[in-house]
Motif scaffolding. Structure first.
Motif, PDB file in Angstrom:
ATOM      1  N   SER A   1       5.002  -3.064  -3.930  1.00  0.00           N
ATOM      2  CA  SER A   1       5.586  -3.085  -2.592  1.00  0.00           C
ATOM      3  C   SER A   1       6.412  -1.816  -2.430  1.00  0.00           C
ATOM      4  CB  SER A   1       6.478  -4.315  -2.405  1.00  0.00           C
ATOM      5  OG  SER A   1       7.632  -4.185  -3.219  1.00  0.00           O
ATOM      6  N   LEU A   2       6.737  -1.459  -1.202  1.00  0.00           N
ATOM      7  CA  LEU A   2       7.567  -0.288  -0.945  1.00  0.00           C
ATOM      8  C   LEU A   2       8.932  -0.452  -1.615  1.00  0.00           C
ATOM      9  CD1 LEU A   2       7.853   2.455   0.340  1.00  0.00           C
ATOM     10  CD2 LEU A   2       8.538   1.338   2.469  1.00  0.00           C
ATOM     11  N   ASP A   3       9.479  -1.662  -1.584  1.00  0.00           N
ATOM     12  CA  ASP A   3      10.774  -1.915  -2.235  1.00  0.00           C
ATOM     13  C   ASP A   3      10.674  -1.716  -3.745  1.00  0.00           C
ATOM     14  OD1 ASP A   3      12.069  -2.460   0.144  1.00  0.00           O
ATOM     15  OD2 ASP A   3      11.811  -4.642  -0.030  1.00  0.00           O
ATOM     16  N   SER A   4       9.589  -2.170  -4.359  1.00  0.00           N
ATOM     17  CA  SER A   4       9.400  -1.986  -5.803  1.00  0.00           C
ATOM     18  C   SER A   4       9.259  -0.511  -6.148  1.00  0.00           C
ATOM     19  CB  SER A   4       8.162  -2.740  -6.292  1.00  0.00           C
ATOM     20  OG  SER A   4       8.324  -4.120  -6.111  1.00  0.00           O
ATOM     21  N   LEU A   5       8.528   0.218  -5.311  1.00  0.00           N
ATOM     22  CA  LEU A   5       8.362   1.653  -5.530  1.00  0.00           C
ATOM     23  C   LEU A   5       9.714   2.358  -5.431  1.00  0.00           C
ATOM     24  CD1 LEU A   5       6.584   4.148  -5.954  1.00  0.00           C
ATOM     25  CD2 LEU A   5       6.211   4.183  -3.483  1.00  0.00           C
ATOM     26  N   GLU A   6      10.511   2.008  -4.430  1.00  0.00           N
ATOM     27  CA  GLU A   6      11.840   2.613  -4.281  1.00  0.00           C
ATOM     28  C   GLU A   6      12.744   2.264  -5.462  1.00  0.00           C
ATOM     29  OE1 GLU A   6      13.134   4.958  -2.169  1.00  0.00           O
ATOM     30  OE2 GLU A   6      11.030   5.126  -1.639  1.00  0.00           O
ATOM     31  N   ASP A   7      12.640   1.054  -5.972  1.00  0.00           N
ATOM     32  CA  ASP A   7      13.419   0.670  -7.157  1.00  0.00           C
ATOM     33  C   ASP A   7      13.026   1.528  -8.363  1.00  0.00           C
ATOM     34  OD1 ASP A   7      14.791  -1.271  -5.746  1.00  0.00           O
ATOM     35  OD2 ASP A   7      13.557  -2.948  -6.487  1.00  0.00           O
ATOM     36  N   LEU A   8      11.725   1.773  -8.528  1.00  0.00           N
ATOM     37  CA  LEU A   8      11.268   2.630  -9.627  1.00  0.00           C
ATOM     38  C   LEU A   8      11.766   4.062  -9.457  1.00  0.00           C
ATOM     39  CD1 LEU A   8       7.603   1.345 -10.084  1.00  0.00           C
ATOM     40  CD2 LEU A   8       9.511   1.090 -11.699  1.00  0.00           C
ATOM     41  N   ARG A   9      11.718   4.553  -8.218  1.00  0.00           N
ATOM     42  CA  ARG A   9      12.242   5.892  -7.953  1.00  0.00           C
ATOM     43  C   ARG A   9      13.734   5.950  -8.244  1.00  0.00           C
ATOM     44  NH1 ARG A   9       9.043   6.785  -2.297  1.00  0.00           N
ATOM     45  NH2 ARG A   9       7.150   7.692  -3.181  1.00  0.00           N
ATOM     46  N   ASP A  10      14.473   4.935  -7.845  1.00  0.00           N
ATOM     47  CA  ASP A  10      15.911   4.920  -8.111  1.00  0.00           C
ATOM     48  C   ASP A  10      16.182   5.021  -9.608  1.00  0.00           C
ATOM     49  OD1 ASP A  10      16.524   4.722  -5.418  1.00  0.00           O
ATOM     50  OD2 ASP A  10      16.865   2.547  -5.472  1.00  0.00           O
TER      51      ASP A  10
ATOM     52  N   ARG B   1      21.369   6.904  -3.270  1.00  0.00           N
ATOM     53  CA  ARG B   1      20.658   7.704  -2.269  1.00  0.00           C
ATOM     54  C   ARG B   1      21.685   8.331  -1.330  1.00  0.00           C
ATOM     55  NH1 ARG B   1      16.230   3.142  -0.820  1.00  0.00           N
ATOM     56  NH2 ARG B   1      15.681   2.739  -2.977  1.00  0.00           N
ATOM     57  N   ARG B   2      21.496   9.606  -1.068  1.00  0.00           N
ATOM     58  CA  ARG B   2      22.390  10.317  -0.140  1.00  0.00           C
ATOM     59  C   ARG B   2      21.527  11.185   0.751  1.00  0.00           C
ATOM     60  NH1 ARG B   2      27.880  12.433  -2.677  1.00  0.00           N
ATOM     61  NH2 ARG B   2      28.278  12.541  -0.459  1.00  0.00           N
TER      62      ARG B   2
ATOM     63  N   PHE C   1      19.653  19.268  -2.933  1.00  0.00           N
ATOM     64  CA  PHE C   1      20.015  18.256  -1.948  1.00  0.00           C
ATOM     65  C   PHE C   1      18.761  17.628  -1.371  1.00  0.00           C
ATOM     66  CE2 PHE C   1      23.598  21.284  -1.799  1.00  0.00           C
ATOM     67  CZ  PHE C   1      24.600  20.421  -2.208  1.00  0.00           C
ATOM     68  N   HIS C   2      18.917  16.510  -0.708  1.00  0.00           N
ATOM     69  CA  HIS C   2      17.815  15.738  -0.143  1.00  0.00           C
ATOM     70  C   HIS C   2      17.123  16.480   0.999  1.00  0.00           C
ATOM     71  CE1 HIS C   2      15.638  12.048   0.679  1.00  0.00           C
ATOM     72  NE2 HIS C   2      15.900  12.231   1.968  1.00  0.00           N
ATOM     73  N   ASP C   3      15.824  16.345   1.072  1.00  0.00           N
ATOM     74  CA  ASP C   3      15.022  16.848   2.185  1.00  0.00           C
ATOM     75  C   ASP C   3      14.294  15.635   2.759  1.00  0.00           C
ATOM     76  OD1 ASP C   3      13.150  17.934   3.901  1.00  0.00           O
ATOM     77  OD2 ASP C   3      12.168  19.170   2.407  1.00  0.00           O
TER      78      ASP C   3
END
Length: 163
Positions: free
Chosen positions: A5-14, A62-63, A44-46
């Motif tokens: 899921s997108l949430d799982s992917l974001e958790d892995l990225r985190d 995340r910033r 910095f973030h793009d």
């Protein structure tokens, strides 16, 4: 087949990008380890590119947008962005999307191979004679040849490019 899921992917990225309070970068040595582990990152973030960032690894979260340049995490990011390349530990430049990019020395040959930056050390003289290299660029190149990697402030001073 693995489905995330997108949430799982974001958790892995985190986890991978050290965007958690438990994992965050606390020292210059940890910043170097982070850059070496991810291979390359933005300072910095793009918003248009999914890539690890040093500021988020330092902050442990995340910033997306930072409007306070007196933030302690921002200060550390700027400091280590200068000190690590000067120490010869990483490469720093605007390599991707013209954004401040930190590259591990292990990945640097791959970035170089993909660039159009090739030739002999004195090829710049021919470009200067042909008018395709400005006087300022020639001076910067010669300062870097003589002194090696430098923070921007030192490079400007040695090249007499203050304005």
């Amino acid at each position: 087949m693995l489905t995330l899921s997108l949430d799982s992917l974001e958790d892995l990225r985190d986890q991978r990008y050290l965007r958690t309070p438990r994992q965050h970068v606390r020292s210059e040595a940890e910043a170097l380890t982070f850059v070496n582990q991810v291979g390359f990152c933005f300072l910095f973030h793009d918003q248009t590119t999914e890539i690890p960032t040093l500021i988020e690894a330092i902050s442990g979260m995340r910033r997306v947008y930072i409007n306070d340049h007196f933030d302690a995490d921002v200060g550390r990011a700027w400091e280590w962005k200068d000190s690590l390349p000067v120490a010869g530990a990483i490469y720093y430049g605007k390599q991707l999307r013209n954004k401040p990019t930190l590259i591990s020395l292990m990945m640097l040959p791959s970035f170089y191979a993909l660039s159009n930056n090739y030739g002999g050390l004195d090829d710049y003289l021919e470009e200067y004679r042909q008018g395709t290299l400005s006087q300022e660029a020639k001076t910067i190149y010669e300062v870097l040849l003589e002194r090696g990697p430098l923070p921007t402030t030192h490079l400007r001073r040695y090249a007499n490019l203050w304005g």
